[in-house]
Each structure stands twice: as structure tokens, then as C-alpha cells.
Motif scaffolding. Structure first.
Motif, PDB file in Angstrom:
ATOM      1  N   SER A  77       0.825  -1.208   0.000  1.00 26.24           N
ATOM      2  CA  SER A  77       0.000   0.000   0.000  1.00 26.24           C
ATOM      3  C   SER A  77       0.857   1.253   0.000  1.00 26.24           C
ATOM      4  O   SER A  77       0.621   2.198  -0.787  1.00 26.24           O
ATOM      5  N   VAL A  78       1.855   1.324   0.880  1.00 31.33           N
ATOM      6  CA  VAL A  78       2.697   2.524   0.926  1.00 31.33           C
ATOM      7  C   VAL A  78       3.539   2.636  -0.342  1.00 31.33           C
ATOM      8  O   VAL A  78       3.820   3.753  -0.834  1.00 31.33           O
ATOM      9  N   TRP A  94       0.021  11.040   1.976  1.00 26.60           N
ATOM     10  CA  TRP A  94       1.085  10.049   2.064  1.00 26.60           C
ATOM     11  C   TRP A  94       0.618   8.858   2.926  1.00 26.60           C
ATOM     12  O   TRP A  94       0.419   7.759   2.425  1.00 26.60           O
ATOM     13  N   VAL A  95       0.421   9.116   4.196  1.00 26.50           N
ATOM     14  CA  VAL A  95       0.089   8.023   5.117  1.00 26.50           C
ATOM     15  C   VAL A  95      -1.405   7.705   5.111  1.00 26.50           C
ATOM     16  O   VAL A  95      -1.810   6.536   5.089  1.00 26.50           O
ATOM     17  N   ALA A  98      -3.369   4.909   3.199  1.00 27.17           N
ATOM     18  CA  ALA A  98      -3.124   3.512   3.623  1.00 27.17           C
ATOM     19  C   ALA A  98      -3.571   3.270   5.061  1.00 27.17           C
ATOM     20  O   ALA A  98      -3.052   2.375   5.740  1.00 27.17           O
ATOM     21  N   GLY A 118       5.602   3.018   9.147  1.00 27.23           N
ATOM     22  CA  GLY A 118       5.066   4.367   9.216  1.00 27.23           C
ATOM     23  C   GLY A 118       6.135   5.420   9.372  1.00 27.23           C
ATOM     24  O   GLY A 118       6.136   6.440   8.655  1.00 27.23           O
ATOM     25  N   PHE A 121       8.154   5.664   6.175  1.00 28.82           N
ATOM     26  CA  PHE A 121       7.421   6.302   5.079  1.00 28.82           C
ATOM     27  C   PHE A 121       7.297   7.801   5.312  1.00 28.82           C
ATOM     28  O   PHE A 121       7.356   8.606   4.359  1.00 28.82           O
TER      29      PHE A 121
END
Length: 393
Positions: A77-78, A94-95, A98, A118, A121
Motif C-alpha cells: 500500500s505505501v 502520504w500516510v 493507507a 510508518g 514512510f
């Protein structure tokens, strides 16, 4: 598990309804497919058929893998979000696109993995916004910092839900185990009660048959020569039979009804010893009753056991000992009750009491007492029982 679930709700929250896993997965996929474009629009980005829409569809498809491969779903996903952002197909997010993948990873127990992905990312996002997007530090602190706060909230909420779910499962399991143990204990109590009732049936039937048999023999011998005596013997036999039927009716009712936990014989207390002795006297055996002490403080289980010892011992005397007389002695002390029954019959015959002596011994030992039965000094047979007051099984 219905009772366990209700108790779980009472202890701290409603029990979780049973929802199939595929239904939950489908709902999360739909929420991702609809939520990502909505989030892009709210953040000021463009929702296009080549950007936000395919990104949402890809993330929704990855959600379908969350149950079996949660960490892989998160990484994919990321990576997908990073690819769309790097290609310029999506301008925001961005986060948070997901979110479902992060939460699923925590719920699967991969808390460290979710945190590491996390943070990594977020670091990548901040570096990309600086080097590619040309953003200044204030913008980075506002936007990437906001995503960091969102990630913290998601991870904390997922972890709290996971801990609550585990607590509910543990409480439900303990309640189920407790219920199972209570059922086993209830089953053991019912089995013990039925064993006790079986002993009661043996005592009542054995004593009744012995006494009635003596009266019938008297009636048979006197039916022609002394009809009055025969009628008296039959009347006494009928009285004994009537009292025994009342006892048997109460005992059989317990065996038929699982809801009844116990029953005491109508006469099976120390107050009934005198009537018991009178029954045996009417059968032709001279019986002397000697009581010493205060019987009013004797607990019911001890009183019942003492009564049954006297009954069984006299029954054996009538049936087997060929005795002319017997002496029943009851001594009540603050800490124990002593029962002694002695006859002048044939000791060897009197000792052949079948299951009677074994039943007396089991009954007495169940209350923490002791019983001795055997030939008496000077002839005859002697049964002696010592029952502690307050003895435990």
C-alpha cells in the motif's frame, strides 16, 4: 457462550456481534475505494481517472489481502502511494490513504512492523517534499507533521481496540471455563446425592423387609391358634409398610427430579430412634435404648448418619443374628456422637451383614468418623460408630 458474552458485556462493554470476516473485508475495501478520492478532494487535490481513482481501487484491492498477509498489504500500500505521488498522478496524501492497511497490521499483532513502516514512510515523504516538491520547512512541519499525527492516532486506536478485543476474549474464556467447572461440580453433586439416596433406599427397604417379615411369620404361626395375635401382627406389619412407603416416595422423587438437591427421610433423625426401637420390639426383639447427653445440638448430617447406623445394625440383628435382646447406646458430647449397638446373637452370623456394614462404614467415614463392627466380648455382635460434630467430607 451466550452467558459468557452477556457477562463480558456486563464487565465492561457489549459483546462483539459475530460478523463474517469476508463481510468486514468487503466493507473496508468499499470504504477505501470511496474514502481515498473523497480525502484527495477534501485536501485540495484533483480526482482524476488516472490518479486518485485508480489509486483508490488499487488500495481497495490490497485490503482484500489484509487477513492473510497484513504486513505485505501495508508495504504494498505505501509503495503504491509512493509510486502515484512520485509520478505526479496524485498531489496530496502520504500516510492516510493507507489507513486501513496500517490498522490491519496492528490488529494482526505486527505492531512493531506497522510503526517501523510508518516512520520510514514519513521520513521518505519529508525528504521527497523537500528534494522534489521544493517545500519549505514550515510547509513540511504542517503537512507531514499532520500526517504523522494521523498515523499516531490510527496506531493508538487500533492498538486500543486490539487490547480490548483480547481482554473480552480472555474474560469470555474464563467465564466459559468457570461455567464448565460449575457444571462438572453440579454433576458430581448430583452423582453423590444419588449415591446417598441409593444408601437410603437400601436402609429403608432392608429394615422394612426384616421387620415386616418377622410380623408375617408371627401372623402365619398364629393364624389358626390365635387369630387375634395374627391380626395384631398384620396390623403392625401394615404400619411399618406405610411408614416405609412414605420414605420411599420421597427418595424416588429425588431420583426422578434433577432440580431437587436433597431430601431427608421423614423419620431419619435422632427423634426417630425411639420409634425405630419400638418397631424392632414389636418384632419380638427386646431392645433397650440408652441416651446420654443433649441431642438438640447435633447437626442434621450427623443425626441422620447416627439414625441409619442404628437402623442398619438392628436390621442385621433381626435378620441374621438370632438374638433375643439388643442394647442401643447413644452418647452426645460437644465434639462427637457415639453410637453403640450390641446384641446377644450369633456373632459369626451377625457379621455377615452384606452391603449393610460397608454402607454404614462409608456413611460414617464420609463425615470424618470411624466405625467398628465385629464379635463382642462375652458373645454377640457389636457395632460402634464415632461421628465428629462438625466433621468434613
Amino acid at each position: 457462550m451466550v452467558g459468557a458474552g452477556a457477562a463480558t458485556a456486563h464487565l465492561g462493554g457489549a459483546a462483539r456481534p459475530h460478523v463474517p470476516g469476508w463481510v468486514v473485508t468487503a466493507l473496508l475495501a468499499v470504504a477505501t475505494a470511496a474514502g481515498v478520492p473523497a480525502g484527495v478532494a477534501l485536501a485540495g487535490g484533483a480526482v482524476t481517472v488516472s490518479g486518485a481513482l485508480p489509486l483508490a481501487q488499487t488500495l481497495a484491492a490490497l485490503v482484500l489481502l489484509r487477513s492473510r498477509w497484513p504486513l505485505f498489504t501495508l508495504l504494498a500500500s505505501v509503495a503504491t502511494v509512493a509510486a502515484y505521488r512520485g509520478a505526479g498522478l496524485v498531489e496530496v496524501g502520504w500516510v492516510w490513504p493507507a489507513t486501513v492497511a496500517f490498522a490491519a497490521t496492528v490488529l494482526a499483532g505486527r505492531i512493531g512492523g506497522a510503526l517501523a513502516v510508518g516512520l520510514g514512510f514519513l521520513a521518505y515523504a519529508a525528504n521527497w517534499e523537500v528534494t522534489v516538491g521544493g517545500r519549505d520547512p514550515e510547509w513540511i512541519a504542517g503537512h507531514v507533521g499532520g500526517e504523522a499525527l494521523w498515523l499516531a492516532v490510527v496506531l493508538a486506536a487500533a492498538l486500543a481496540y486490539r487490547n480490548r478485543r483480547r481482554w473480552q476474549d480472555e474474560v469470555a474464556a474464563r467465564l466459559e471455563q468457570s461455567r464448565h467447572e460449575q457444571e462438572l461440580a453440579a454433576g458430581r453433586r448430583r452423582a453423590e446425592e444419588r449415591l446417598r439416596i441409593a444408601r437410603e433406599l437400601h436402609d429403608v427397604v432392608s429394615h422394612t423387609l426384616a421387620v415386616v417379615g418377622v410380623h408375617l411369620n408371627v401372623a402365619l404361626d398364629a393364624v389358626e391358634s390365635a387369630p387375634g395375635d395374627a391380626r395384631d401382627a398384620l396390623r403392625l406389619a401394615q404400619e411399618v409398610r406405610g411408614r416405609a412407603m412414605a420414605d420411599l416416595g420421597a427418595l424416588v422423587a429425588v431420583l426422578r427430579d434433577d432440580g431437587v438437591t436433597g431430601v431427608e427421610s421423614p423419620v431419619a433423625q435422632l427423634d426417630g430412634v425411639a420409634a425405630l426401637v419400638q418397631q424392632v420390639r414389636s418384632a419380638g426383639l427386646r431392645v433397650t435404648l440408652d441416651e446420654v447427653g443433649d441431642r438438640s445440638t447435633v447437626p442434621t448430617p450427623v443425626a441422620l448418619a447416627a439414625y441409619r447406623v442404628v437402623q442398619e445394625a438392628l436390621t442385621n440383628t433381626v435378620r441374621h443374628a438370632d438374638a433375643a435382646q439388643a442394647v442401643v447406646t447413644l452418647r452426645y458430647a460437644p465434639d462427637e456422637v457415639t453410637v453403640v449397638v450390641r446384641d446377644d446373637g450369633t456373632a459369626a452370623t451377625g457379621s455377615a451383614g452384606g452391603h449393610g456394614i460397608a454402607g454404614m462404614r462409608e456413611r460414617v467415614e464420609a463425615l470424618g468418623g470411624r466405625l467398628a463392627a465385629g464379635p463382642a466380648d462375652g458373645g454377640g455382635f457389636r457395632v460402634s460408630a464415632v461421628l465428629p460434630v462438625g466433621g468434613r467430607r
